[in-house]
Write a protein that holds these residues in place. Structure first.
Motif, PDB file in Angstrom:
ATOM      1  N   VAL A  56      -2.486  54.555 -36.988  1.00 54.64           N
ATOM      2  CA  VAL A  56      -3.203  55.080 -36.205  1.00 54.64           C
ATOM      3  C   VAL A  56      -4.056  54.318 -34.896  1.00 54.64           C
ATOM      4  O   VAL A  56      -3.675  54.325 -33.824  1.00 54.64           O
ATOM      5  N   VAL A  57      -4.449  53.212 -35.427  1.00 49.08           N
ATOM      6  CA  VAL A  57      -5.033  51.852 -34.899  1.00 49.08           C
ATOM      7  C   VAL A  57      -3.997  51.464 -33.892  1.00 49.08           C
ATOM      8  O   VAL A  57      -4.256  51.114 -32.907  1.00 49.08           O
ATOM      9  N   GLY A  58      -3.086  51.159 -34.454  1.00 50.74           N
ATOM     10  CA  GLY A  58      -1.798  50.330 -33.625  1.00 50.74           C
ATOM     11  C   GLY A  58      -1.381  51.222 -32.545  1.00 50.74           C
ATOM     12  O   GLY A  58      -1.071  50.570 -31.408  1.00 50.74           O
ATOM     13  N   VAL A  59      -1.095  52.538 -32.704  1.00 52.85           N
ATOM     14  CA  VAL A  59      -0.674  53.262 -31.718  1.00 52.85           C
ATOM     15  C   VAL A  59      -1.541  53.758 -30.711  1.00 52.85           C
ATOM     16  O   VAL A  59      -1.563  53.528 -29.589  1.00 52.85           O
ATOM     17  N   VAL A  60      -2.643  53.788 -30.990  1.00 56.92           N
ATOM     18  CA  VAL A  60      -3.923  54.161 -30.190  1.00 56.92           C
ATOM     19  C   VAL A  60      -4.359  52.963 -29.224  1.00 56.92           C
ATOM     20  O   VAL A  60      -4.784  52.767 -28.155  1.00 56.92           O
ATOM     21  N   GLY A  61      -4.382  51.880 -30.139  1.00 54.46           N
ATOM     22  CA  GLY A  61      -4.735  50.530 -29.605  1.00 54.46           C
ATOM     23  C   GLY A  61      -3.517  50.052 -28.463  1.00 54.46           C
ATOM     24  O   GLY A  61      -3.981  48.934 -27.913  1.00 54.46           O
ATOM     25  N   GLY A  62      -2.471  50.500 -28.596  1.00 54.69           N
ATOM     26  CA  GLY A  62      -1.357  50.165 -27.777  1.00 54.69           C
ATOM     27  C   GLY A  62      -0.699  48.938 -28.295  1.00 54.69           C
ATOM     28  O   GLY A  62       0.127  48.079 -27.702  1.00 54.69           O
ATOM     29  N   VAL A  63      -0.855  48.568 -29.712  1.00 52.90           N
ATOM     30  CA  VAL A  63      -0.212  47.361 -30.456  1.00 52.90           C
ATOM     31  C   VAL A  63       1.321  47.593 -30.515  1.00 52.90           C
ATOM     32  O   VAL A  63       2.011  46.771 -29.980  1.00 52.90           O
ATOM     33  N   PHE A  64       1.754  48.828 -30.788  1.00 53.20           N
ATOM     34  CA  PHE A  64       3.187  49.110 -30.992  1.00 53.20           C
ATOM     35  C   PHE A  64       3.396  50.644 -30.607  1.00 53.20           C
ATOM     36  O   PHE A  64       2.443  51.484 -30.295  1.00 53.20           O
ATOM     37  N   THR A  65       4.664  51.032 -30.512  1.00 50.88           N
ATOM     38  CA  THR A  65       4.784  52.430 -30.168  1.00 50.88           C
ATOM     39  C   THR A  65       4.678  53.269 -31.369  1.00 50.88           C
ATOM     40  O   THR A  65       4.601  52.759 -32.701  1.00 50.88           O
ATOM     41  N   ALA A  66       4.849  54.485 -31.363  1.00 52.34           N
ATOM     42  CA  ALA A  66       4.831  55.525 -32.595  1.00 52.34           C
ATOM     43  C   ALA A  66       6.076  55.418 -33.196  1.00 52.34           C
ATOM     44  O   ALA A  66       6.092  55.546 -34.352  1.00 52.34           O
ATOM     45  N   THR A  67       7.349  54.992 -32.624  1.00 51.49           N
ATOM     46  CA  THR A  67       8.281  54.689 -33.480  1.00 51.49           C
ATOM     47  C   THR A  67       8.463  53.588 -34.204  1.00 51.49           C
ATOM     48  O   THR A  67       8.612  53.373 -35.307  1.00 51.49           O
ATOM     49  N   GLU A  68       7.969  52.436 -33.298  1.00 53.01           N
ATOM     50  CA  GLU A  68       7.676  51.077 -34.058  1.00 53.01           C
ATOM     51  C   GLU A  68       6.659  51.373 -35.354  1.00 53.01           C
ATOM     52  O   GLU A  68       6.878  50.466 -36.420  1.00 53.01           O
TER      53      GLU A  68
END
Length: 257
Positions: A56-68
């Motif tokens: 959740v934090v990674g996707v919302v924060g733009g660190v990686f895509t949903a697939t990644e």
């Protein structure tokens, strides 16, 4: 952010459905809830729960895509299973990979044929004709919204999620906007319809995964799933006709939707 409240609503509707079924069928009860037991279980499961937080934090924060994020969560879960919980050894990991490949082979065949079928629908202009049919049947926003859901649900039964989003969205979005549905709200509707489609025959990929993992015939899996379709459809109708379920959090965050 628009998906948080609809996701919570869907979870609550499924929990209510599960409770009703459990009471009717007199399923055995577990331990009574207590704060002490909750804290103990939370301590045991914190490493597993961190996988959700990373995604959740990674996707919302733009660190990686949903697939990644899915790949990262799998690697993290593998390391936690082997080194923290020690529920798997490396021999068990290979066995799990073998089982995973067998299940994925079923799903990938379905997705391949679904993609081919989606191309046929596109060449035959089926989504465009469906949009014309909607506008010709009625000008009532309620009727049009229901027809949009029916079309997306039917497409979800026979196609994979990605082709539906790519093919149907550009055609159906103008129709949705013409009756006052926000693009963000429509996006949530499309995703939920496609999610329900993953659980419906004949192409429902998740049904085939459930059948393969549980080693139960598809007919039994579908029969057991039937009550939960009602729960999901109730959530879908609420999301369709109450825009603030999808829009309240983005508006609260100041996105101006």
């Amino acid at each position: 952010m628009a998906g948080y409240l609809p996701g919570a609503l869907l979870a609550i509707s499924l929990m209510v459905g599960s409770y009703i079924i459990s009471v009717k069928r007199n399923y055995p009860k577990g331990e009574r809830f207590s704060i002490g037991n909750f804290i103990r279980q939370l301590g045991k499961s914190i490493w597993a729960l961190l996988a959700v937080l990373i995604v959740v934090v990674g996707v919302v924060g733009g660190v990686f895509t949903a697939t990644e994020s899915a790949a990262i969560a799998v690697v993290y879960s593998l390391l936690v299973s082997v080194f923290v919980y020690k529920g798997l050894n490396w021999k068990g990991v290979w066995k799990s990979l073998e089982s995973c490949v067998e299940t994925l082979s079923i799903v990938l065949i379905l997705i391949a044929f679904s993609a081919a079928f989606g191309n046929c629908l596109t060449l035959l202009h089926v989504p465009a004709k469906a949009a014309q049919m909607i506008t010709s049947i009625s000008s009532s926003p309620i009727v049009v919204a229901l027809l949009l859901n029916v079309i997306l649900l039917v497409l979800g039964m026979i196609m994979d999620m990605a082709p539906i989003i790519l093919i149907a969205t550009p055609i159906l979005l103008p129709v949705a906007m013409s009756i006052g549905i926000s693009p963000i709200q429509f996006g949530i509707m499309v995703v939920l319809n496609c999610g329900i489609g993953l659980l419906t025959p004949p192409v429902g990929a998740v049904l085939f995964i459930g059948s393969a993992v549980a080693k139960r015939p598809m007919e039994k899996v579908v029969k057991a799933t039937m009550p939960f379709y009602i729960c999901m459809l109730v959530a879908l109708l609420l999301i369709t006709f109450i825009p603030q379920i999808s829009l309240w959090l983005p508006q609260l965050a100041g996105y101006g939707v």
